[in-house]
Design an enzyme around this catalytic site. Sequence first.
Site, short mmCIF file in Angstrom:
data_model
loop_
_atom_site.label_atom_id
_atom_site.label_comp_id
_atom_site.label_asym_id
_atom_site.label_seq_id
_atom_site.Cartn_x
_atom_site.Cartn_y
_atom_site.Cartn_z
CE1 TYR A 1 -4.66 -1.90 4.96
CE2 TYR A 1 -3.26 0.00 4.54
CZ TYR A 1 -4.05 -1.04 4.06
OH TYR A 1 -4.23 -1.21 2.71
CB SER B 1 -0.86 -0.01 1.27
OG SER B 1 -1.46 1.26 1.48
#
Length: 261
Positions: A156, A143
Amino acid sequence: MFLKGKSAIVTGSTSGIGLAYAKAFAAEGASVMINGFGDAAAIEQERAALEATSGAKALYDAADMTKAEAIEAMVKRCHDELGGPDIIVNNAGIQHVAPIDEFPADKWDAIIAINLTSAFHMMHAAIPYMKAAKWGRIISTASAHSLVASPNKSAYVAAKHGIAGLTKTAALEVATHGITVNAISPGYVWTPLVENQIPDTMKARGLTREQVMNDVLLAAQPTKEFVTPEQVAALAVFLCRDEAKSITGANMTVDGGWTAA
Ligand code: NAD
């Protein structure tokens, strides 16, 4: 159809980016093992559609990415029923949005397990088969959050930075075995994962839905457009080509310029 005769496992492929990878590999002739949660009839429909596209077998495996034994069994099942695995994509992921002092510890554990540790188990199980075949492609969906942080996404961001480090380490270990290991780092892609975090972000920051979309999500993305799952999948297909054999240990952004800023 340059992937004819090859097999691919894509974790978390009942939805979003994972499903786009599975479709893109099938379009190049690969047999595909899909994985993830969801409605059984909808999953069966996707599985059958993949077979129709590839002309090769497609299987569904329900392995829970929090369970090491289930992951190992899925990889072995792929080997036994589809061959390989020649390509693995570590893609399953979840999100939870909250400040650290309010972040539920069980959510932290689940995010680290699904978004990071499952990639280790996938590699642990698949690399011996790839070494034996002297060919392999390992891709992880990281990401933009593997490179930069945002508030309220501690688990995350930690997991995705972990994926970036795991990618580099694995690439070095298997570099002489015909196996490449890379991460793809999308910006905001319009999928259920993004849609589902809008209510929590509204709550955490006291914003409306429109404000979250424009001022939080697309604020970071200079193109002011969501990335599409198909754009991410196209890069994964390229990484499987022979022309990409020297690309390894890389973390490639598909983020509309987000991390250039
Ligand atoms: P999604 O919610 O559409 O898909 C997630 C998939 O993971 C689903 O198939 C789901 O069933 C599966 N999954 C969840 N928990 C699982 C578990 N315990 N075991 C097995 N499967 C499980 O999300 P998405 O946006 O397509 O995300 C896919 C990946 O892309 C994730 O790793 C995510 O972090 C990453 N990513 C997404 C974006 C984005 O903007 N959507 C941006 C960057 C990175």
